[in-house]
Design a protein around this motif. Structure first.
Motif, short mmCIF file in Angstrom:
data_model
loop_
_atom_site.label_atom_id
_atom_site.label_comp_id
_atom_site.label_asym_id
_atom_site.label_seq_id
_atom_site.Cartn_x
_atom_site.Cartn_y
_atom_site.Cartn_z
N ASP A 126 -0.33 2.76 -0.40
CA ASP A 126 -1.65 2.54 -1.02
C ASP A 126 -1.67 3.05 -2.45
N ALA A 127 -0.98 4.16 -2.70
CA ALA A 127 -0.94 4.73 -4.05
C ALA A 127 -0.27 3.76 -5.02
N GLU A 128 0.82 3.12 -4.57
CA GLU A 128 1.52 2.15 -5.42
C GLU A 128 0.65 0.92 -5.66
N LEU A 129 -0.05 0.47 -4.63
CA LEU A 129 -0.95 -0.67 -4.79
C LEU A 129 -2.09 -0.34 -5.75
N ASP A 130 -2.62 0.87 -5.65
CA ASP A 130 -3.70 1.29 -6.56
C ASP A 130 -3.20 1.35 -8.00
N ALA A 131 -1.98 1.84 -8.19
CA ALA A 131 -1.41 1.93 -9.54
C ALA A 131 -1.21 0.54 -10.13
N MET A 132 -0.77 -0.40 -9.30
CA MET A 132 -0.57 -1.77 -9.78
C MET A 132 -1.90 -2.43 -10.10
N ALA A 133 -2.92 -2.13 -9.31
CA ALA A 133 -4.26 -2.67 -9.58
C ALA A 133 -4.78 -2.16 -10.92
N GLU A 134 -4.48 -0.90 -11.23
CA GLU A 134 -4.90 -0.32 -12.51
C GLU A 134 -4.17 -1.00 -13.67
N ILE A 135 -2.87 -1.23 -13.51
CA ILE A 135 -2.10 -1.93 -14.54
C ILE A 135 -2.67 -3.32 -14.76
N ASN A 136 -3.01 -4.01 -13.67
CA ASN A 136 -3.57 -5.36 -13.76
C ASN A 136 -4.89 -5.35 -14.51
N PHE A 153 4.37 -7.40 -17.41
CA PHE A 153 5.72 -7.03 -16.98
C PHE A 153 5.70 -5.75 -16.14
N ARG A 154 4.90 -4.77 -16.57
CA ARG A 154 4.84 -3.51 -15.82
C ARG A 154 4.36 -3.74 -14.39
N PHE A 155 3.43 -4.67 -14.22
CA PHE A 155 2.93 -4.98 -12.88
C PHE A 155 4.08 -5.47 -12.00
N HIS A 156 4.85 -6.41 -12.52
CA HIS A 156 5.93 -6.99 -11.71
C HIS A 156 7.10 -6.01 -11.56
N GLN A 157 7.36 -5.18 -12.57
CA GLN A 157 8.40 -4.18 -12.43
C GLN A 157 8.01 -3.17 -11.34
N ALA A 158 6.74 -2.80 -11.31
CA ALA A 158 6.27 -1.87 -10.28
C ALA A 158 6.41 -2.49 -8.89
N LEU A 159 6.18 -3.80 -8.80
CA LEU A 159 6.33 -4.50 -7.54
C LEU A 159 7.78 -4.45 -7.06
N VAL A 160 8.70 -4.72 -7.98
CA VAL A 160 10.13 -4.68 -7.64
C VAL A 160 10.55 -3.25 -7.29
N ASP A 161 10.08 -2.28 -8.06
CA ASP A 161 10.44 -0.88 -7.81
C ASP A 161 9.98 -0.42 -6.43
N ALA A 162 8.83 -0.94 -5.98
CA ALA A 162 8.28 -0.51 -4.69
C ALA A 162 9.17 -0.91 -3.53
N ALA A 163 10.08 -1.87 -3.75
CA ALA A 163 10.99 -2.29 -2.68
C ALA A 163 12.06 -1.24 -2.41
#
Length: 240
Positions: A126-136, A153-163
């Motif tokens: 949830d913390a990673e999803l919240d951080a990505m929502a903030e970036i968006n 780009f940061r949004f998608h990099q965070a998505l890849v990093d979360a894997a």
């Protein structure tokens, strides 16, 4: 001739430079040298490995090309982490923003980001999803094209990093200049920026609800959507 003999004939012997490169890399590992540490001089390496100065010089040049070391005046060869720079240089040719180049890069992203759905459903927090929502949110609020594409780009990099796959994250980061250039396409149009932000919200919502099918659908739609804006090339100075 036996099979072993045939293989010995077919196998090309390693060149002296290749051998020197391998030995220098082993030396770096054995001495636990890190970024900023200095390699022994060419003369010292030549003496250490009982080989010629020219061979060592070529080996160091090879390591420079790989982004492992760089030369500093009055210092020598410094250990560095220039892999991202080397990859950037590889893509530094004037890549046209065309339908073909778009499909090539988005094809790579589709193979990675779309196929990460299964892993992300299980791993993302949830913390990673919240951080990505903030970036968006920062992307959508941006008034500058370049800044908006950076948050994209940061949004998608965070998505890849979360894997949680470090190699995949590093490869994605290396492609940053190319991916960002494509992301800037259409960012000067406010409707395109809102559409991208909306896609991001749909992707996050699918992950929050652990909906694999919805994630795949929204990611595919998002990666394909930029194609309609290729006729309107980005301008770094254009205000959104």
């Amino acid at each position: 001739m036996s099979q072993a003999s045939e293989q010995a004939v077919e196998r090309e012997p390693a060149s002296a430079v290749d051998v020197a490169v391998a030995r220098i890399r082993k030396l770096i590992k054995a001495r636990k040298l890190g970024i900023g540490d200095v390699l022994p001089s060419e003369a010292e390496l030549a003496l250490m490995f009982a080989t010629g100065r020219n061979t060592i010089r070529e080996a160091v040049r090879t390591l420079k090309a790989y982004g492992v070391v760089e030369s500093r005046q009055k210092v020598g060869a410094i250990i560095t982490d220039g892999r991202q720079v080397a990859m950037t240089d590889l893509f530094a040719f004037a890549m046209d923003i065309s339908a073909d180049s778009f499909q090539d890069i988005q094809g790579f992203r589709r193979l990675t980001e779309m196929n990460l759905g299964e892993t992300l459903i299980d791993r993302i927090t949830d913390a990673e999803l919240d951080a990505m929502a903030e970036i968006n949110g920062m992307m959508e609020a941006s008034q500058d094209v370049d800044r908006a594409s950076e948050f994209d780009f940061r949004f998608h990099q965070a998505l890849v990093d979360a894997a949680g796959n470090r190699t995949l994250s590093e490869i994605y980061a290396m492609l940053r200049p190319v991916i960002r250039r494509l992301m800037k396409t259409g960012k000067s149009r406010r409707d395109a920026l809102h559409a991208a932000a909306g896609d991001h919200r749909d992707i996050l919502d699918a992950l929050r609800h652990k909906d694999r099918i919805a994630y795949t659908h929204y990611m595919n739609r998002h990666l394909q959507s930029g194609l309609e804006y290729l006729g309107d090339p980005p301008d770094d100075a254009t205000q959104a």
